[in-house]
Scaffold this motif. Structure first.
Motif, PDB file in Angstrom:
ATOM      1  N   VAL A   1     -45.116  92.656 -13.356  1.00 52.91           N
ATOM      2  CA  VAL A   1     -44.449  91.391 -13.045  1.00 52.91           C
ATOM      3  C   VAL A   1     -43.223  91.648 -12.176  1.00 52.91           C
ATOM      4  N   GLY A   2     -42.478  92.686 -12.515  1.00 56.78           N
ATOM      5  CA  GLY A   2     -41.299  93.029 -11.713  1.00 56.78           C
ATOM      6  C   GLY A   2     -41.656  93.370 -10.280  1.00 56.78           C
TER       7      GLY A   2
ATOM      8  N   ALA B   1     -42.565  90.115  -8.485  1.00 58.42           N
ATOM      9  CA  ALA B   1     -41.353  89.379  -8.117  1.00 58.42           C
ATOM     10  C   ALA B   1     -40.648  90.066  -6.953  1.00 58.42           C
TER      11      ALA B   1
ATOM     12  N   GLY C   1     -42.645  89.568  -3.721  1.00 50.82           N
ATOM     13  CA  GLY C   1     -42.483  88.187  -3.275  1.00 50.82           C
ATOM     14  C   GLY C   1     -41.110  87.945  -2.680  1.00 50.82           C
ATOM     15  N   PHE C   2     -40.075  88.456  -3.342  1.00 52.09           N
ATOM     16  CA  PHE C   2     -38.709  88.299  -2.831  1.00 52.09           C
ATOM     17  C   PHE C   2     -38.553  88.978  -1.475  1.00 52.09           C
TER      18      PHE C   2
ATOM     19  N   THR D   1     -41.079  84.603  -4.560  1.00 47.69           N
ATOM     20  CA  THR D   1     -40.716  85.364  -5.754  1.00 47.69           C
ATOM     21  C   THR D   1     -41.477  84.821  -6.959  1.00 47.69           C
ATOM     22  N   LEU D   2     -41.481  83.498  -7.114  1.00 44.35           N
ATOM     23  CA  LEU D   2     -42.215  82.865  -8.212  1.00 44.35           C
ATOM     24  C   LEU D   2     -43.715  83.122  -8.094  1.00 44.35           C
TER      25      LEU D   2
ATOM     26  N   GLY E   1     -45.162  85.653  -6.733  1.00 46.37           N
ATOM     27  CA  GLY E   1     -45.389  87.042  -7.113  1.00 46.37           C
ATOM     28  C   GLY E   1     -45.438  87.222  -8.611  1.00 46.37           C
ATOM     29  N   VAL E   2     -44.567  86.474  -9.318  1.00 42.71           N
ATOM     30  CA  VAL E   2     -44.581  86.520 -10.781  1.00 42.71           C
ATOM     31  C   VAL E   2     -45.873  85.914 -11.326  1.00 42.71           C
TER      32      VAL E   2
END
Length: 135
Positions: free
Chosen positions: A81-82, A85, A88-89, A126-127, A129-130
């Protein structure tokens, strides 16, 4: 491209998240500021072909989510998950926001408009990607 590893439900949820984030971002959070920076009135916005705008936006956001899913699953990896994120960021900030910054400089739009438009994508990717790594 290996589509066999794609979690299509996750891609769909990530796509829908674009509308949730966008509704908040361009609504109660920055809606009035965005309208002012763009020079729109509420009446002008009501005159738009919303079916065309939302329909096309859905397809484009779906393609963004799909490409991010392909990127995250490249080489058969199972990112955390990291990592989702972070990827994505980084894509949102270093590719989209900075490219939109260059565009803003040459189109002479305001720093405020650049922030509103580009950081929507930083937060969204970012979301996404999570979502794509959780599901």
């Amino acid at each position: 491209m290996d589509f066999s590893s794609i979690n299509w439900l996750a891609v769909l949820v990530a796509t829908v998240s674009a509308f949730v984030v966008g509704g908040l971002w361009y609504g109660p959070i920055f809606g009035k500021a965005w309208m002012a920076e763009m020079g729109f009135t509420e009446d002008e916005l009501k005159e738009a072909n919303m079916a065309k705008i939302y329909g096309t936006a859905f397809v484009l956001e779906f393609l963004i989510a799909l490409q991010l899913a392909l990127f995250l699953n490249h080489g058969g990896t199972d990112p955390s998950v990291g990592q989702g994120a972070a990827y994505g960021f980084h894509i949102g900030f270093f590719f989209i926001a900075l490219a939109m910054g260059v565009n803003a400089l040459f189109s002479r739009s305001s720093l405020k408009l650049w922030f509103i438009n580009s950081f929507y994508f930083v937060i969204l990717l970012t979301l996404m990607g999570v979502i794509l790594t959780v599901m």
